[in-house]
Design an enzyme around this catalytic site. Structure first.
Site: not given
Ligand code: TYD
Length: 143
Positions: A52
């Site tokens: 992302h």
């Molecule tokens: P995600 O952005 O997919 O993690 P990564 O970037 O490591 O692949 O996040 C995983 C889940 O956690 C998603 O449902 C969103 C949630 N999340 C939060 O609620 N707060 C946060 O600060 C972060 C980074 C993720």
């Protein structure tokens, strides 16, 4: 170009015979006030995380234990891979950089510092949409 602003940071260390101590202060060792931290561990080696870009958040990623890799793309055809494998270094990612985190070691603990509170609306999770946005910005001469 955003990808040019991606850079490795080296943090001050104040270790002594008792062990290591690494300091990371907002607006000093990282170029923003730290509003949020989260950390990622227990990801298998074949997992790819991230995938992302963020419209607003800036990040610094630090493998405080173990190692991982980060691939960054600017959406204009430039990409670079960085190895995170030392607790006193991190990578700075400005806004609008596509990032993949992968190759996690079993003991990887990836600490992430962010300039913003979590807001799912500022995440771009579709690569084609990201490319469209950066291309539009580049063509309109925006920074
Ligand atoms: P995600 O952005 O997919 O993690 P990564 O970037 O490591 O692949 O996040 C995983 C889940 O956690 C998603 O449902 C969103 C949630 N999340 C939060 O609620 N707060 C946060 O600060 C972060 C980074 C993720």
């Amino acid at each position: 170009m955003n990808e040019n602003n991606v850079k490795m940071l080296e943090f001050p260390q104040r270790g002594d015979e008792r062990g290591h101590l690494v300091i990371v202060e907002g607006m000093k060792d990282v170029p923003f006030e730290i509003k949020r931290i989260f950390y990622i561990y227990g990801s298998d080696t074949d997992v790819v995380r991230g995938q992302h870009a963020n419209k607003k958040s800036q990040f610094v990623l630090i493998n405080v234990a173990g190692k991982s890799k980060v691939k960054v793309k600017d959406g204009l055809g430039n990409e670079a891979v960085f190895s995170l494998n030392r607790p006193h270094t991190g990578i700075y990612l400005p806004q609008m950089v596509w990032k993949d985190m992968y190759d996690f070691s079993d003991d990887s603990v990836l600490l992430v510092l962010s300039s913003e509170h979590y807001d799912s609306d500022e995440y771009i999770r579709d690569y084609a949409e990201f490319v469209k946005l950066v291309t539009r910005k580049t063509q309109s001469g925006e920074k």
